[in-house]
Design an enzyme around this catalytic site. Structure first.
Site, mmCIF file in Angstrom:
data_model
loop_
_atom_site.group_PDB
_atom_site.id
_atom_site.type_symbol
_atom_site.label_atom_id
_atom_site.label_comp_id
_atom_site.label_asym_id
_atom_site.label_seq_id
_atom_site.Cartn_x
_atom_site.Cartn_y
_atom_site.Cartn_z
ATOM 1 N N LYS A 168 -22.226 -38.912 0.942
ATOM 2 C CA LYS A 168 -23.324 -38.438 1.791
ATOM 3 C C LYS A 168 -24.591 -39.275 1.595
ATOM 4 C CE LYS A 168 -25.598 -35.967 4.699
ATOM 5 N NZ LYS A 168 -25.910 -34.544 4.566
ATOM 6 N N LYS A 243 -36.211 -36.853 1.121
ATOM 7 C CA LYS A 243 -35.513 -36.335 -0.064
ATOM 8 C C LYS A 243 -34.187 -37.057 -0.285
ATOM 9 C CE LYS A 243 -32.781 -33.002 0.152
ATOM 10 N NZ LYS A 243 -31.301 -32.787 0.235
#
Length: 294
Positions: A168, A243
Site C-alpha cells: 500500500k 500521512k
C-alpha cells in the site's frame, strides 16, 4: 454455512460503504465510529451501532478496522482484544512495523491479525470494487476472503504480515506522484490552449492514462463526478496522502532507497496541507498549480 458476525470499527468515507456492502450481502455487522454523521449513515445502511469499539467487537468473529492512522488502530486493538481467537482485519494504511507489532500483540492475546489495506478510493468502496493487498497467514486470509470478496474486486496475498502495508505504501507513493504529474500536464496543456476535455480524451486513451486522471481528474467539468466537480471534497484528503507519504518516506530512509519523486511529492502535499488545504481532496494540487507560475 452461517455467515460470521462482523464488527466494523471506523465507518467514515471508506469504512461506511464497505460495512454497508457487507450488510447488503447478508452479514450481521456491528459498528462503531466516533462521529455522529458516520454513525447515522451506517445505521441507515443496516449496521447495528454500539457505544464503543469493544462492545461492537464483543459478539463478532471477525473485526475489521478502517481508521486514519496506526495509533488509532493500536488503541482499538488493545480495547477489543479479549483472547477469544478472533480474526482482526486491518484495512487502514499504516506502517509496516506497526502492522507487525499489531500481529505480535494480538497473537499474544490468542487472536489473529492480517493487514489488508485497500486501493480504489471512496468510489471503489461504494461499488465494492476495492483492491485488497494482504499480509498474513494463508489460513487467516482464507477465513477473511469471503468478506473481502464482498467489499472488493481483487485480493492479492502479498506475503506475511506487513507485506500488505508495504504494497500500500508503494502504491500510494506512485499515486501521489501521478496525481501531481496529471495536474502539471493539465495546466501546461491549458496554457498552450488545450481544452481540459481534449486533454482527457487524448491522455485517457494514451500512455499517460492512470487512475489519477480517469477516476480522479483534477479539472472540474471533465468527469462530472470527481472531487474536482464538488469543490474538491475528498475522496482522498490531502492530509491522508501527507500521512501515507510520510510513512513511505520513513521506509525509504530505513531501506536506503532512492525515491526522489516520492520525496518531492511528499514535500508538495505537505505544503498544500500547511496552506490550509489538508481537508480537500489531494487533487486540489491542480488548483494550486493553476495559480502559480515559475
Amino acid at each position: 454455512m452461517s455467515k460470521p458476525a462482523i464488527a466494523f470499527i471506523g465507518l467514515g468515507n471508506m469504512g461506511g460503504p464497505m460495512a454497508a456492502n457487507l450488510v447488503s450481502a447478508g452479514y450481521t455487522v456491528h459498528g462503531f465510529d466516533v462521529t455522529d454523521i458516520a454513525r447515522e449513515k451506517a445505521a441507515e445502511a443496516g449496521v447495528t451501532l454500539h457505544d464503543s469499539a469493544a462492545d461492537a467487537a464483543k459478539d463478532a468473529q471477525i473485526v475489521v478496522t478502517m481508521l486514519p492512522n496506526g495509533r488509532l488502530v493500536r488503541n482499538v486493538l488493545e480495547e477489543c482484544a479479549t483472547g477469544e481467537g478472533k480474526l482482526y482485519v486491518d484495512s487502514s494504511t499504516i506502517g509496516v512495523g506497526e502492522a507487525k507489532e499489531n500481529a505480535e500483540f494480538l497473537n499474544s492475546t490468542g487472536s489473529r491479525y492480517i493487514d489488508a489495506p485497500v486501493s480504489g478510493g471512496v468510489a471503489g468502496a461504494a461499488a465494492g470494487t476495492l483492491a485488497f493487498m494482504v499480509g498474513g497467514a494463508d489460513a487467516d486470509l482464507a477465513e477473511a476472503k469471503d468478506i473481502l470478496d464482498v467489499m472488493g474486486r481483487s485480493t492479492t496475498h502479498c506475503g506475511p504480515v506487513g507485506a500488505g502495508a508495504a504494497a500500500k505504501l508503494c502504491n500510494n507513493m506512485i499515486l501521489g506522484v501521478q496525481q501531481i504529474a496529471i495536474a502539471e500536464g493539465l495546466v501546461l496543456g491549458q496554457r498552450l490552449g488545450l481544452d481540459p476535455q481534449a486533454f482527457f480524451d487524448v491522455v485517457s486513451n494514451s500512455t499517460g492514462s492512470c487512475w489519477a486522471l480517469t477516476t480522479n481528474c483534477p479539472a472540474p467539468g471533465v468527469l462530472g463526478k470527481a472531487p474536482s466537480d464538488n469543490n474538491f471534497e475528498p475522496g482522498f484528503a490531502t492530509n491522508l496522502i501527507v500521512k501515507d507519504l510520510g510513512l513511505a518516506m520513513s521506509e525509504v530512509e530505513a531501506t536506503g532507497t532512492e525515491a526522489r519523486l516520492g520525496e518531492l511529492a511528499s514535500e508538495i502535499y505537505s505544503k498544500l496541507a500547511d496552506d490550509g488545504l489538508g481537508a480537500k481532496d489531494f487533487s486540489v494540487v491542480y488548483e494550486q498549480l493553476r495559480e502559480r507560475k515559475a
